[in-house]
Structures are given as C-alpha cells and as structure tokens.
Scaffold this active site. Structure first.
Site, PDB file in Angstrom:
ATOM      1  N   LYS A 276      27.739 -41.303 100.864  1.00 20.10           N
ATOM      2  CA  LYS A 276      28.934 -40.812 100.173  1.00 20.10           C
ATOM      3  C   LYS A 276      29.233 -39.367 100.561  1.00 20.10           C
ATOM      4  O   LYS A 276      30.402 -38.991 100.735  1.00 20.10           O
ATOM      5  CB  LYS A 276      28.765 -40.949  98.663  1.00 20.10           C
ATOM      6  CG  LYS A 276      28.799 -42.400  98.211  1.00 20.10           C
ATOM      7  CD  LYS A 276      28.475 -42.537  96.748  1.00 20.10           C
ATOM      8  CE  LYS A 276      28.474 -44.012  96.353  1.00 20.10           C
ATOM      9  NZ  LYS A 276      28.135 -44.204  94.942  1.00 20.10           N
TER      10      LYS A 276
ATOM     11  N   HIS B 283      15.278 -39.732  86.906  1.00 14.60           N
ATOM     12  CA  HIS B 283      15.220 -41.013  86.207  1.00 14.60           C
ATOM     13  C   HIS B 283      15.348 -40.741  84.714  1.00 14.60           C
ATOM     14  O   HIS B 283      14.735 -39.810  84.198  1.00 14.60           O
ATOM     15  CB  HIS B 283      13.882 -41.717  86.471  1.00 14.60           C
ATOM     16  CG  HIS B 283      13.667 -42.061  87.908  1.00 14.60           C
ATOM     17  ND1 HIS B 283      13.226 -41.137  88.825  1.00 14.60           N
ATOM     18  CD2 HIS B 283      13.843 -43.221  88.581  1.00 14.60           C
ATOM     19  CE1 HIS B 283      13.139 -41.730  90.005  1.00 14.60           C
ATOM     20  NE2 HIS B 283      13.516 -42.988  89.883  1.00 14.60           N
TER      21      HIS B 283
END
Length: 124
Positions: free
Chosen positions: A54, A102
């Site tokens: 991206k 996370h």
C-alpha cells in the site's frame, strides 16, 4: 510513503488450521516462517507485507509480491524489513520503518518508506 493494514488474527488461524504449513508458504519465506511462532505473529507479518504494498501504491501483485518483501528481527527483537533488488530499483527505496501491534483479535502494521522518487504534490 506510508502504508497501514489490519487483519483479524482468527482469519490467519483458520487459514493455518485448514491448509497447515502451506498457508504460511503462500506469503512467507522459510526464515520468516521460523520467526512466526504462532498465528498472531503470522497475521502481523501478513499485515506488514500488505502495508508495504500500500505504501508503494501497488497492492500485492506483479509489481510487488509477498516474496519481494522480507521481515527479519534485529538483535533486540524489533521487526525490520528488507526488499528484493527489483523493489529497491523500481521504487528507488532508501529506508523503511515498521511497527506491528496486536490488540485482542487484531494485528496492525504501519510501514513508512523513504524513496528517491520525487512525487509531485497536487494543488487545488
């Protein structure tokens, strides 16, 4: 150039349960598989490679494959990036920074890339 990606870690868990080691071999080099101790780490690696693509503005495909990107850890255990010669030359890459996090059932990766390619800023 900046890229970000998020993945639900249970998605990676289901892929590994269904396809085993072959799931990891679809997007990780052998030494990356050794680093991916569990499905949550593997999910973070997936998000990293998506974030790189991206940042480059290509997505994963012919210009930038999963295997053009390699994740390793430095001596302190921090994740780092290296790239294929093709990516370095085509995008004139100079440097990269990576952060993986996370939280609960999600893994998120943010990547910044420094390049020699000058981008024209658009004005209105």
């Amino acid at each position: 150039m900046v890229g970000i990606d998020i993945i639900k870690t249970s998605r990676m868990q289901e892929m590994i349960e269904k396809f085993g080691q072959k799931a990891l071999q679809k997007f990780l080099h052998d030494d990356e598989i050794e680093l991916a101790k569990n499905y949550k780490t593997a999910a973070g690696f997936w998000a990293t490679k998506e974030a790189v693509s991206k940042a480059l503005g290509t997505g994963i495909g012919s210009e930038c494959s999963f295997f053009d990107i390699k994740i390793y850890k430095n001596e302190k255990g921090a994740p780092k990036l290296s790239f294929s010669k093709k990516l370095i030359e085509n995008f004139q890459l100079l440097d990269a920074s990576l952060s993986i996090t996370h939280d609960g059932d999600y893994a998120i990766a943010v990547v910044t890339l420094q390049s020699n390619i000058s981008k024209k800023l658009l004005s209105f």
